[in-house]
Design a protein around this motif. Sequence first.
Motif, PDB file in Angstrom:
ATOM      1  N   ARG A   1       0.828  -1.202   0.000  1.00 41.97           N
ATOM      2  CA  ARG A   1       0.000   0.000   0.000  1.00 41.97           C
ATOM      3  C   ARG A   1       0.866   1.256   0.000  1.00 41.97           C
ATOM      4  NH1 ARG A   1      -4.751  -1.563   4.394  1.00 41.97           N
ATOM      5  NH2 ARG A   1      -5.556  -3.379   3.250  1.00 41.97           N
ATOM      6  N   PHE A   2       0.621   2.102  -0.971  1.00 41.96           N
ATOM      7  CA  PHE A   2       1.356   3.358  -1.075  1.00 41.96           C
ATOM      8  C   PHE A   2       0.591   4.462  -0.341  1.00 41.96           C
ATOM      9  CE2 PHE A   2       2.903   1.005  -4.759  1.00 41.96           C
ATOM     10  CZ  PHE A   2       4.268   1.188  -4.632  1.00 41.96           C
ATOM     11  N   THR A   3       1.342   5.307   0.309  1.00 46.19           N
ATOM     12  CA  THR A   3       0.734   6.429   1.033  1.00 46.19           C
ATOM     13  C   THR A   3       1.520   7.705   0.749  1.00 46.19           C
ATOM     14  OG1 THR A   3       2.043   5.915   3.005  1.00 46.19           O
ATOM     15  CG2 THR A   3      -0.204   5.047   2.919  1.00 46.19           C
ATOM     16  N   LEU A   4       0.798   8.800   0.808  1.00 51.20           N
ATOM     17  CA  LEU A   4       1.395  10.118   0.662  1.00 51.20           C
ATOM     18  C   LEU A   4       1.269  10.827   1.995  1.00 51.20           C
ATOM     19  CD1 LEU A   4       2.640  12.136  -1.449  1.00 51.20           C
ATOM     20  CD2 LEU A   4       0.334  13.073  -1.684  1.00 51.20           C
TER      21      LEU A   4
ATOM     22  N   ARG B   1       6.257  13.197   1.308  1.00 51.96           N
ATOM     23  CA  ARG B   1       6.938  11.904   1.166  1.00 51.96           C
ATOM     24  C   ARG B   1       5.961  10.860   0.638  1.00 51.96           C
ATOM     25  NH1 ARG B   1      11.620   9.763   2.565  1.00 51.96           N
ATOM     26  NH2 ARG B   1      12.223  11.721   3.548  1.00 51.96           N
ATOM     27  N   PHE B   2       6.434  10.081  -0.361  1.00 49.99           N
ATOM     28  CA  PHE B   2       5.641   8.997  -0.964  1.00 49.99           C
ATOM     29  C   PHE B   2       6.345   7.687  -0.655  1.00 49.99           C
ATOM     30  CE2 PHE B   2       4.278   6.326  -4.588  1.00 49.99           C
ATOM     31  CZ  PHE B   2       2.906   6.416  -4.401  1.00 49.99           C
ATOM     32  N   GLN B   3       5.629   6.739  -0.020  1.00 46.78           N
ATOM     33  CA  GLN B   3       6.268   5.497   0.420  1.00 46.78           C
ATOM     34  C   GLN B   3       5.278   4.332   0.384  1.00 46.78           C
ATOM     35  OE1 GLN B   3       6.148   7.661   4.602  1.00 46.78           O
ATOM     36  NE2 GLN B   3       7.214   5.717   4.768  1.00 46.78           N
TER      37      GLN B   3
ATOM     38  N   GLY C   1      10.730   5.532   1.271  1.00 46.06           N
ATOM     39  CA  GLY C   1      10.040   6.451   0.389  1.00 46.06           C
ATOM     40  C   GLY C   1      10.972   7.469  -0.250  1.00 46.06           C
ATOM     41  N   PHE C   2      10.357   8.425  -0.941  1.00 46.99           N
ATOM     42  CA  PHE C   2      11.114   9.488  -1.598  1.00 46.99           C
ATOM     43  C   PHE C   2      10.243  10.750  -1.647  1.00 46.99           C
ATOM     44  CE2 PHE C   2       8.656   7.434  -4.842  1.00 46.99           C
ATOM     45  CZ  PHE C   2       8.256   8.449  -5.695  1.00 46.99           C
ATOM     46  N   GLU C   3      10.878  11.846  -1.958  1.00 43.90           N
ATOM     47  CA  GLU C   3      10.172  13.118  -2.057  1.00 43.90           C
ATOM     48  C   GLU C   3       9.921  13.434  -3.527  1.00 43.90           C
ATOM     49  OE1 GLU C   3      12.349  16.126  -0.013  1.00 43.90           O
ATOM     50  OE2 GLU C   3      12.573  14.934   1.827  1.00 43.90           O
ATOM     51  N   PRO C   4       8.696  13.264  -3.974  1.00 41.74           N
ATOM     52  CA  PRO C   4       8.399  13.521  -5.391  1.00 41.74           C
ATOM     53  C   PRO C   4       8.544  15.002  -5.737  1.00 41.74           C
ATOM     54  CG  PRO C   4       6.388  13.093  -4.165  1.00 41.74           C
ATOM     55  CD  PRO C   4       7.508  12.811  -3.228  1.00 41.74           C
ATOM     56  N   GLU C   5       9.283  15.272  -6.806  1.00 44.46           N
ATOM     57  CA  GLU C   5       9.550  16.658  -7.184  1.00 44.46           C
ATOM     58  C   GLU C   5       8.303  17.369  -7.705  1.00 44.46           C
ATOM     59  OE1 GLU C   5      12.727  16.713  -9.949  1.00 44.46           O
ATOM     60  OE2 GLU C   5      14.228  15.957  -8.523  1.00 44.46           O
ATOM     61  N   ASN C   6       7.407  16.632  -8.363  1.00 42.63           N
ATOM     62  CA  ASN C   6       6.231  17.264  -8.949  1.00 42.63           C
ATOM     63  C   ASN C   6       5.002  17.190  -8.038  1.00 42.63           C
ATOM     64  OD1 ASN C   6       6.174  14.508  -9.253  1.00 42.63           O
ATOM     65  ND2 ASN C   6       5.165  14.538 -11.247  1.00 42.63           N
ATOM     66  N   ALA C   7       5.215  16.907  -6.749  1.00 43.22           N
ATOM     67  CA  ALA C   7       4.096  16.924  -5.802  1.00 43.22           C
ATOM     68  C   ALA C   7       3.694  18.371  -5.526  1.00 43.22           C
ATOM     69  CB  ALA C   7       4.470  16.217  -4.506  1.00 43.22           C
TER      70      ALA C   7
ATOM     71  N   PHE D   1      -2.720  10.352  -7.919  1.00 41.76           N
ATOM     72  CA  PHE D   1      -4.099  10.369  -7.408  1.00 41.76           C
ATOM     73  C   PHE D   1      -4.133  10.228  -5.884  1.00 41.76           C
ATOM     74  CE2 PHE D   1      -2.936   6.199  -9.022  1.00 41.76           C
ATOM     75  CZ  PHE D   1      -3.127   5.387  -7.918  1.00 41.76           C
ATOM     76  N   PHE D   2      -3.021  10.580  -5.227  1.00 42.14           N
ATOM     77  CA  PHE D   2      -2.944  10.509  -3.768  1.00 42.14           C
ATOM     78  C   PHE D   2      -3.111  11.910  -3.181  1.00 42.14           C
ATOM     79  CE2 PHE D   2      -0.694   6.760  -5.216  1.00 42.14           C
ATOM     80  CZ  PHE D   2      -1.119   5.773  -4.351  1.00 42.14           C
TER      81      PHE D   2
END
Length: 201
Positions: free
Chosen positions: A29-32, A58-60, A68-74, A100-101
């Motif tokens: 399960r992915f979470t933002l 953070r997306f993990q 996880g990682f820090e998405p640049e386009n968030a 879609f999170f």
Amino acid sequence: MTRKKTGLALLCAFCILCLFGMIFVSVNRFTLTIVLQGDPEIILEAGQKYQEPGAKVRFQGSLFWKEGFEPENAVLRITEDVNESCLGKQEVRYEAEYLFFHAEALRRIRVVDTQPPVILLTEDPDEALAHGVIYEEAGFFAVDNMDGDITHRVVRTEHMGRITYAVTDSSGNPAYAQREVPFHDPVPPEIILRGGETVSH
């Protein structure tokens, strides 16, 4: 015939990949999440400027990519409407979107008043008062950083030649000041002898 087989094989591979992806996403399960920088609750002195510490997105996953990682386009939106002169609890709201999170977070701000009032005493005239003369108040003034002029709240007590001024603001912060009454007794003491002035022994 060969093209049909190739197309059917590609379609089957695509379906298998989609099925594997759905299973992977449902199991892992992915979470933002929004990671607040600084303290989640900040105590702010009344009148002090609020400085936003910031936040990271953070997306993990739950099984894989736990770090996880820090998405640049968030997309991160911060709703900051802190009133530094309004005592009490306030909030700063954070909202983030990636793919879609969606994620939300709150930071609590508590504005307090710990500064005591200030009592200013008007200086007495240079001449001292004779003993027994009633002292006439020279004047005083009390001001608070939040309440403004609170001279009318000052409680004045006089005891043994000393005047004490006390006042408390709306936040319960007390303040005190003292004044020594400028009494002066110009009459020297008198010594009275018992008996005659001359004694024979």
